[in-house]
Design a protein around this motif. Structure first.
Motif, PDB file in Angstrom:
ATOM      1  N   UNK A 218       0.898  -1.340   0.138  1.00  0.00           N
ATOM      2  CA  UNK A 218       0.034   0.016   0.116  1.00  0.00           C
ATOM      3  C   UNK A 218       0.867   1.143   0.047  1.00  0.00           C
ATOM      4  N   UNK A 219       1.390   1.670  -1.055  1.00  0.00           N
ATOM      5  CA  UNK A 219       2.106   2.781  -1.373  1.00  0.00           C
ATOM      6  C   UNK A 219       1.625   3.849  -0.854  1.00  0.00           C
ATOM      7  N   UNK A 220       2.563   4.925  -0.579  1.00  0.00           N
ATOM      8  CA  UNK A 220       1.931   6.408  -0.233  1.00  0.00           C
ATOM      9  C   UNK A 220       2.191   6.791   0.978  1.00  0.00           C
ATOM     10  N   UNK A 221       1.782   7.909   1.559  1.00  0.00           N
ATOM     11  CA  UNK A 221       1.867   8.393   2.988  1.00  0.00           C
ATOM     12  C   UNK A 221       1.642   7.512   3.762  1.00  0.00           C
ATOM     13  N   UNK A 222       1.787   7.594   4.932  1.00  0.00           N
ATOM     14  CA  UNK A 222       1.520   6.744   6.348  1.00  0.00           C
ATOM     15  C   UNK A 222      -0.245   6.656   6.267  1.00  0.00           C
ATOM     16  N   UNK A 223      -0.613   7.749   6.191  1.00  0.00           N
ATOM     17  CA  UNK A 223      -2.122   7.935   6.448  1.00  0.00           C
ATOM     18  C   UNK A 223      -2.860   6.746   5.762  1.00  0.00           C
ATOM     19  N   UNK A 224      -2.279   6.244   4.574  1.00  0.00           N
ATOM     20  CA  UNK A 224      -2.993   5.175   3.855  1.00  0.00           C
ATOM     21  C   UNK A 224      -2.928   3.682   4.453  1.00  0.00           C
ATOM     22  N   UNK A 225      -2.248   3.740   5.456  1.00  0.00           N
ATOM     23  CA  UNK A 225      -1.833   2.388   5.966  1.00  0.00           C
ATOM     24  C   UNK A 225      -2.322   2.439   7.201  1.00  0.00           C
ATOM     25  N   UNK A 226      -3.576   1.938   7.927  1.00  0.00           N
ATOM     26  CA  UNK A 226      -4.138   1.670   9.189  1.00  0.00           C
ATOM     27  C   UNK A 226      -3.939   0.108   9.569  1.00  0.00           C
ATOM     28  N   UNK A 227      -3.686  -0.078  10.950  1.00  0.00           N
ATOM     29  CA  UNK A 227      -3.464  -1.401  11.352  1.00  0.00           C
ATOM     30  C   UNK A 227      -4.052  -1.388  12.625  1.00  0.00           C
ATOM     31  N   UNK A 228      -4.685  -2.572  13.012  1.00  0.00           N
ATOM     32  CA  UNK A 228      -5.052  -2.852  14.465  1.00  0.00           C
ATOM     33  C   UNK A 228      -4.914  -4.569  14.848  1.00  0.00           C
ATOM     34  N   UNK A 229      -4.460  -4.402  15.924  1.00  0.00           N
ATOM     35  CA  UNK A 229      -4.293  -5.932  16.255  1.00  0.00           C
ATOM     36  C   UNK A 229      -5.161  -6.230  17.873  1.00  0.00           C
ATOM     37  N   UNK A 230      -5.790  -7.043  17.866  1.00  0.00           N
ATOM     38  CA  UNK A 230      -6.722  -7.715  18.852  1.00  0.00           C
ATOM     39  C   UNK A 230      -5.764  -8.776  19.717  1.00  0.00           C
ATOM     40  N   UNK A 231      -4.955  -8.360  20.794  1.00  0.00           N
ATOM     41  CA  UNK A 231      -4.378  -9.583  21.436  1.00  0.00           C
ATOM     42  C   UNK A 231      -5.304 -10.050  22.591  1.00  0.00           C
ATOM     43  N   UNK A 232      -5.063 -11.555  22.646  1.00  0.00           N
ATOM     44  CA  UNK A 232      -5.548 -12.230  23.544  1.00  0.00           C
ATOM     45  C   UNK A 232      -4.958 -13.454  24.168  1.00  0.00           C
ATOM     46  N   UNK A 233      -5.075 -14.133  25.199  1.00  0.00           N
ATOM     47  CA  UNK A 233      -4.245 -15.266  25.541  1.00  0.00           C
ATOM     48  C   UNK A 233      -4.474 -16.476  24.861  1.00  0.00           C
ATOM     49  N   UNK A 234      -5.775 -16.496  24.158  1.00  0.00           N
ATOM     50  CA  UNK A 234      -6.045 -17.781  23.214  1.00  0.00           C
ATOM     51  C   UNK A 234      -7.081 -17.104  22.382  1.00  0.00           C
ATOM     52  N   UNK A 235      -6.822 -17.073  21.174  1.00  0.00           N
ATOM     53  CA  UNK A 235      -7.846 -16.538  20.015  1.00  0.00           C
ATOM     54  C   UNK A 235      -9.088 -17.137  19.986  1.00  0.00           C
ATOM     55  N   UNK A 236      -8.935 -18.255  19.811  1.00  0.00           N
ATOM     56  CA  UNK A 236     -10.052 -19.377  19.685  1.00  0.00           C
ATOM     57  C   UNK A 236     -11.119 -19.484  20.926  1.00  0.00           C
ATOM     58  N   UNK A 237     -10.451 -19.526  22.076  1.00  0.00           N
ATOM     59  CA  UNK A 237     -11.258 -19.493  23.239  1.00  0.00           C
ATOM     60  C   UNK A 237     -11.927 -17.864  23.547  1.00  0.00           C
ATOM     61  N   UNK A 238     -11.300 -16.887  23.277  1.00  0.00           N
ATOM     62  CA  UNK A 238     -11.797 -15.677  23.216  1.00  0.00           C
ATOM     63  C   UNK A 238     -13.080 -15.438  22.379  1.00  0.00           C
ATOM     64  N   UNK A 239     -12.857 -15.807  21.167  1.00  0.00           N
ATOM     65  CA  UNK A 239     -14.165 -15.690  20.320  1.00  0.00           C
ATOM     66  C   UNK A 239     -15.033 -16.605  20.619  1.00  0.00           C
TER      67      UNK A 239
END
Length: 257
Positions: A218-239
């Protein structure tokens, strides 16, 4: 989340804004359908899952895991929609779809400038719930973004944005066409990648390595790249626990209709 699964995004936004949701109609079996999307059906493979034939058991377990992945993927798209609605409250957003295995955009947000009425930004969302986020991002998400950048999905993008604009009462047909032209020629596009992660997915620098080379796709300024991470101890158990809570809330809404 329950209102989203019941296909009531405006009611979900009211709750996000700490308001009481307005009255709503629920035709047919929408409650049963929504609860089904949040559940894992195993009746058809139950015998093989506990059977004596190792090959059948392996096949059944693969089917079970695939169904869990699809349920979790759709659930995370709904969760990501809530997060995006909080982050960008003024943007026009498509609600999450209700198909577990869908090849369309995971999410789409359109920001329109108040003064000029022009599209200021279109955010394309890639929402991935995985226990191996780095391999999924590096092996799949970047390819999907490359395809969008190369114009392979322009028709799908045009269709999705047109659907959003069509719902805006104050926009006439000519204005909608002008907005779409601005999008095509000005390339007012950004990407938002959201993933799940567990402690074992981190390195010394945290979770940044999962999104390595984002700027090369995704070329260009930093504003074109957004990222988020949802951390948990265990993804499957959390969901799984989250799906259970949403099912309970859907049943509560059904009991009060």
């Amino acid at each position: 989340m329950a209102w989203l699964y019941l296909r009531k995004p405006k009611h979900a936004v009211q709750i996000i804004n700490q308001l009481e949701p307005s009255r709503a109609g629920f035709p047919g079996k929408v409650f049963e359908n929504a609860i089904s999307l949040l559940s894992i059906r195993l009746a058809d493979i139950a015998t093989d899952l506990s059977g004596a034939d190792p090959e059948k058991e392996k096949t059944a377990n693969n089917k079970k895991n695939k169904r869990i992945e699809q349920r979790d993927g759709l659930l995370f798209q709904h969760l990501s929609w809530v997060a995006a609605s909080i982050d960008m409250p003024a943007a026009l957003a498509t609600p999450p779809h209700v198909r577990r295995a869908d090849k369309g955009f995971d999410g789409l947000l359109v920001s329109i400038q108040d003064a000029s009425g022009e599209i200021s930004r279109v955010v394309l969302c890639e929402d991935k719930a995985s226990i191996n986020p780095k391999s999924l991002v590096q092996g799949s998400v970047w390819n999907e973004i490359d395809g969008i950048v190369n114009g392979n999905k322009d028709l799908e993008l045009l269709d999705a944005i047109t659907a959003i604009l069509r719902e805006q009462a104050g926009l006439g047909a000519d204005t909608q066409e002008e907005l779409l032209e601005a999008l095509i020629y000005e390339r007012t596009r950004a990407f938002r990648v959201a993933v799940t992660a567990m402690p074992e997915n981190a390195d010394a620098g945290g979770y940044q390595h999962i999104l390595k080379d984002f700027d090369k796709h995704a070329l260009g300024a930093e504003t074109v790249r957004l990222a988020e991470v949802l951390p948990s101890v265990d993804t499957r158990s959390f969901l799984k626990a989250l799906a259970r809570k949403i099912r309970r809330e859907i049943k509560r809404i059904a009991d009060n209709v």
